[in-house]
Design a protein around this motif. Structure first.
Motif, PDB file in Angstrom:
ATOM      1  N   VAL A 192       0.859  -1.168   0.000  1.00  0.00           N
ATOM      2  CA  VAL A 192       0.000   0.000   0.000  1.00  0.00           C
ATOM      3  C   VAL A 192       0.902   1.228   0.000  1.00  0.00           C
ATOM      4  O   VAL A 192       1.726   1.394   0.899  1.00  0.00           O
ATOM      5  N   CYS A 193       0.780   2.055  -1.010  1.00  0.00           N
ATOM      6  CA  CYS A 193       1.599   3.268  -1.127  1.00  0.00           C
ATOM      7  C   CYS A 193       0.773   4.473  -0.679  1.00  0.00           C
ATOM      8  O   CYS A 193      -0.378   4.634  -1.100  1.00  0.00           O
ATOM      9  N   LYS A 194       1.378   5.305   0.156  1.00  0.00           N
ATOM     10  CA  LYS A 194       0.731   6.519   0.641  1.00  0.00           C
ATOM     11  C   LYS A 194       1.440   7.714   0.024  1.00  0.00           C
ATOM     12  O   LYS A 194       2.649   7.871   0.166  1.00  0.00           O
ATOM     13  N   ILE A 195       0.693   8.551  -0.687  1.00  0.00           N
ATOM     14  CA  ILE A 195       1.274   9.652  -1.440  1.00  0.00           C
ATOM     15  C   ILE A 195       0.709  10.979  -0.941  1.00  0.00           C
ATOM     16  O   ILE A 195      -0.514  11.163  -0.881  1.00  0.00           O
ATOM     17  N   HIS A 196       1.613  11.884  -0.572  1.00  0.00           N
ATOM     18  CA  HIS A 196       1.238  13.261  -0.232  1.00  0.00           C
ATOM     19  C   HIS A 196       1.800  14.186  -1.309  1.00  0.00           C
ATOM     20  O   HIS A 196       2.934  14.010  -1.754  1.00  0.00           O
ATOM     21  N   LYS A 197       1.025  15.200  -1.691  1.00  0.00           N
ATOM     22  CA  LYS A 197       1.480  16.172  -2.674  1.00  0.00           C
ATOM     23  C   LYS A 197       1.204  17.577  -2.155  1.00  0.00           C
ATOM     24  O   LYS A 197       0.086  17.891  -1.711  1.00  0.00           O
ATOM     25  N   LYS A 198       2.228  18.432  -2.204  1.00  0.00           N
ATOM     26  CA  LYS A 198       2.078  19.829  -1.806  1.00  0.00           C
ATOM     27  C   LYS A 198       2.922  20.686  -2.733  1.00  0.00           C
ATOM     28  O   LYS A 198       4.136  20.507  -2.814  1.00  0.00           O
ATOM     29  N   GLY A 199       2.294  21.601  -3.452  1.00  0.00           N
ATOM     30  CA  GLY A 199       3.033  22.421  -4.409  1.00  0.00           C
ATOM     31  C   GLY A 199       3.676  21.542  -5.469  1.00  0.00           C
ATOM     32  O   GLY A 199       2.998  20.787  -6.163  1.00  0.00           O
ATOM     33  N   CYS A 200       5.007  21.640  -5.600  1.00  0.00           N
ATOM     34  CA  CYS A 200       5.710  20.776  -6.556  1.00  0.00           C
ATOM     35  C   CYS A 200       6.545  19.727  -5.817  1.00  0.00           C
ATOM     36  O   CYS A 200       7.572  19.275  -6.318  1.00  0.00           O
ATOM     37  N   ARG A 201       6.082  19.367  -4.629  1.00  0.00           N
ATOM     38  CA  ARG A 201       6.758  18.322  -3.854  1.00  0.00           C
ATOM     39  C   ARG A 201       5.838  17.112  -3.704  1.00  0.00           C
ATOM     40  O   ARG A 201       4.623  17.249  -3.570  1.00  0.00           O
ATOM     41  N   LEU A 202       6.462  15.925  -3.732  1.00  0.00           N
ATOM     42  CA  LEU A 202       5.737  14.681  -3.543  1.00  0.00           C
ATOM     43  C   LEU A 202       6.444  13.841  -2.498  1.00  0.00           C
ATOM     44  O   LEU A 202       7.674  13.829  -2.412  1.00  0.00           O
ATOM     45  N   ARG A 203       5.659  13.119  -1.723  1.00  0.00           N
ATOM     46  CA  ARG A 203       6.206  12.168  -0.764  1.00  0.00           C
ATOM     47  C   ARG A 203       5.464  10.844  -0.943  1.00  0.00           C
ATOM     48  O   ARG A 203       4.230  10.807  -0.959  1.00  0.00           O
ATOM     49  N   LEU A 204       6.220   9.750  -1.104  1.00  0.00           N
ATOM     50  CA  LEU A 204       5.648   8.423  -1.240  1.00  0.00           C
ATOM     51  C   LEU A 204       6.206   7.534  -0.145  1.00  0.00           C
ATOM     52  O   LEU A 204       7.432   7.379  -0.016  1.00  0.00           O
ATOM     53  N   ASP A 205       5.321   6.941   0.659  1.00  0.00           N
ATOM     54  CA  ASP A 205       5.720   6.024   1.724  1.00  0.00           C
ATOM     55  C   ASP A 205       5.354   4.602   1.329  1.00  0.00           C
ATOM     56  O   ASP A 205       4.224   4.328   0.881  1.00  0.00           O
ATOM     57  N   THR A 206       6.306   3.693   1.497  1.00  0.00           N
ATOM     58  CA  THR A 206       6.123   2.301   1.113  1.00  0.00           C
ATOM     59  C   THR A 206       6.825   1.397   2.111  1.00  0.00           C
ATOM     60  O   THR A 206       7.590   1.883   2.962  1.00  0.00           O
ATOM     61  N   THR A 207       6.582   0.082   2.008  1.00  0.00           N
ATOM     62  CA  THR A 207       7.199  -0.851   2.957  1.00  0.00           C
ATOM     63  C   THR A 207       8.181  -1.807   2.306  1.00  0.00           C
ATOM     64  O   THR A 207       8.936  -2.474   2.994  1.00  0.00           O
ATOM     65  N   LEU A 208       8.167  -1.907   0.980  1.00  0.00           N
ATOM     66  CA  LEU A 208       9.070  -2.848   0.311  1.00  0.00           C
ATOM     67  C   LEU A 208      10.476  -2.265   0.247  1.00  0.00           C
ATOM     68  O   LEU A 208      10.669  -1.146  -0.210  1.00  0.00           O
ATOM     69  N   VAL A 209      11.460  -3.060   0.693  1.00  0.00           N
ATOM     70  CA  VAL A 209      12.840  -2.593   0.737  1.00  0.00           C
ATOM     71  C   VAL A 209      13.717  -3.341  -0.247  1.00  0.00           C
ATOM     72  O   VAL A 209      14.420  -2.754  -1.071  1.00  0.00           O
ATOM     73  N   ASP A 210      13.694  -4.686  -0.180  1.00  0.00           N
ATOM     74  CA  ASP A 210      14.609  -5.475  -1.005  1.00  0.00           C
ATOM     75  C   ASP A 210      14.062  -6.878  -1.141  1.00  0.00           C
ATOM     76  O   ASP A 210      13.110  -7.265  -0.455  1.00  0.00           O
TER      77      ASP A 210
END
Length: 418
Positions: free
Chosen positions: A127-145
């Motif tokens: 499950v990916c959680k995406i925040h967007k503000k202005g021209c910035r994006l943040r994506l939180d995820t749990t898969l590492v390797d």
């Protein structure tokens, strides 16, 4: 004037006439195609390397077939450079489009599943959680390797800053270890060499998804009394459709491979299909012995049937195939975002060469609404699914979400593949 006189640059390349070529470069278009082949030289003069000949092959594909390692490396390096330059030309417009979209929070779930138990066991989901503000994006995820047939889970964040220089616009954070890494803007020479090894030891592939004959039909539900299928997808009511006529057209060549290469690649694919993975290291591949001189005259080459030139390198060992897929898509008229805005966001963070084709398809052919759920087979035994669970416009997203915390330290080797 003879027909072949319209391609003096090609004639010089064909005849290895460097002196005449250097003079013609001052006044001729290096991106011009003749009726058969793409320009494969003249990289220093900006010749485009994405261009294809009438048979659908790029200069990089032809160089892999010929087997000269240095030529492959030069073309690969130039291909990546031209891709970056193209993105930088579009970057101001893409960033402005991102700024014009309202700020939001989005959750999407993606997963791969299979009816083969061993394969299903190793397929990823998240499950990916995406925040967007202005021209910035943040994506939180749990898969590492991925190690020892298992996906390593963690707490990972990607931060994109559209105002930063391209070399510094994307960072990845390991929130458990409290370290961060800038994602490299350019590949190292060692990484390019590794990619050349893979290209020289694999089939040459050319594939495209044909959308010309796509149609949509309403999915049905119920056993005795059939009716159009409408269900809730996350928070949104959606109508379900079957996507018909989705066709993958692919071609592959392997004249550059030895029988041992072919056998090794076959064994690798078989092990993967059974849910195992033999992680073979690619050794440095030497250049192949050049094919014999075909003895073709320039006039005979250019005056042959367009798209069917005489063979100038190795005789092709090729195979073409067409596979039809039947996908399912759920369209919701309740989803607050429009398809165009989603595409603007995606193109900023994940541009690829077929993006304009995707944009045209998504904005002109889809049924009304927003695609809140897409399910499509990617292999005969594996299906990919993307679901938009949550979306809301927000006016009060904290600025802190888009900055690297001051107590994080930089570790340029935390994610060696990025």
């Amino acid at each position: 004037m003879a027909e072949w006189e319209g391609y003096p640059l090609h004639e010089c390349v064909f005849k290895d006439d460097l002196r005449q070529l250097s003079q013609l470069l001052r006044v001729h278009d290096v991106s011009q195609k003749d009726v058969h082949e793409c320009i494969q030289l003249l990289l220093a003069h900006g010749a485009p390397v994405r261009i294809k000949n009438l048979q659908g092959w790029t200069p990089l594909a032809e160089s892999i077939s010929y087997g000269d390692r240095q030529t492959i490396l030069c073309l690969l390096r130039k291909l990546k450079t031209q891709s970056r330059e193209s993105l930088e030309e579009r970057r101001p417009a893409l960033i402005q489009a991102l700024k014009d979209i309202g700020d939001f929070y989005l959750e999407l779930k993606w997963d791969f599943h299979s009816w083969v138990p061993l394969v299903s066991r190793i397929l990823p989901s998240d499950v990916c959680k995406i925040h967007k503000k202005g021209c910035r994006l943040r994506l939180d995820t749990t898969l590492v390797d991925f190690n020892d047939m298992h996906w390593e889970r963690g707490d990972i964040t990607f931060i994109f800053n559209g105002d930063a220089k391209p070399q510094q616009c994307l960072s990845v954070l390991d929130n458990r270890l409290k370290v961060f890494q800038r994602i490299r803007y350019e590949e190292s020479e060692a990484e390019l060499d590794d990619e050349v090894d893979i290209l020289m030891s694999s089939d040459i592939m050319a594939a495209q998804m044909s959308t010309k004959n796509i149609t949509f039909s309403r999915a049905q539900s119920g056993w005795l009394f059939r009716e159009d299928k409408t269900e809730m997808v996350g928070e949104f009511e959606a109508d379900f459709f079957y996507v018909n006529g989705l066709t993958l057209e692919s071609k592959k060549r392997r004249e550059h491979l030895s029988p041992e290469d072919v056998q090794k690649n076959k064994a690798m694919m078989e092990s993967l299909s059974k849910g195992t993975w033999d992680n073979c290291d690619f050794v440095r591949r030497p250049s192949l012995i050049p094919p014999p001189d075909p003895g073709i005259e320039w006039e005979n080459y250019l005056n042959s049937t367009p798209g069917k030139p005489p063979c100038l390198g190795r005789h092709q060992i090729s195979k073409e195939s067409t596979k039809s897929f039947k996908a399912t898509i759920a369209m919701s008229k309740d989803f607050p975002m429009c398809v165009k805005d989603l595409l603007d966001v995606l193109e900023v963070v994940a541009p690829f060469k077929q993006f304009q084709k995707l944009r045209q398809f998504m904005t002109t052919k889809l049924p009304d609404g927003f695609p809140v759920k897409i399910e499509i087979p990617v292999f005969p035994t594996v299906t990919a699914k993307v679901t938009f669970n949550t979306f809301e416009w927000l006016d009060d997203i904290s600025e802190e979400l888009f900055f690297i915390p001051t107590n994080y330290t930089e570790d340029p080797n935390r994610f060696p593949d990025l």
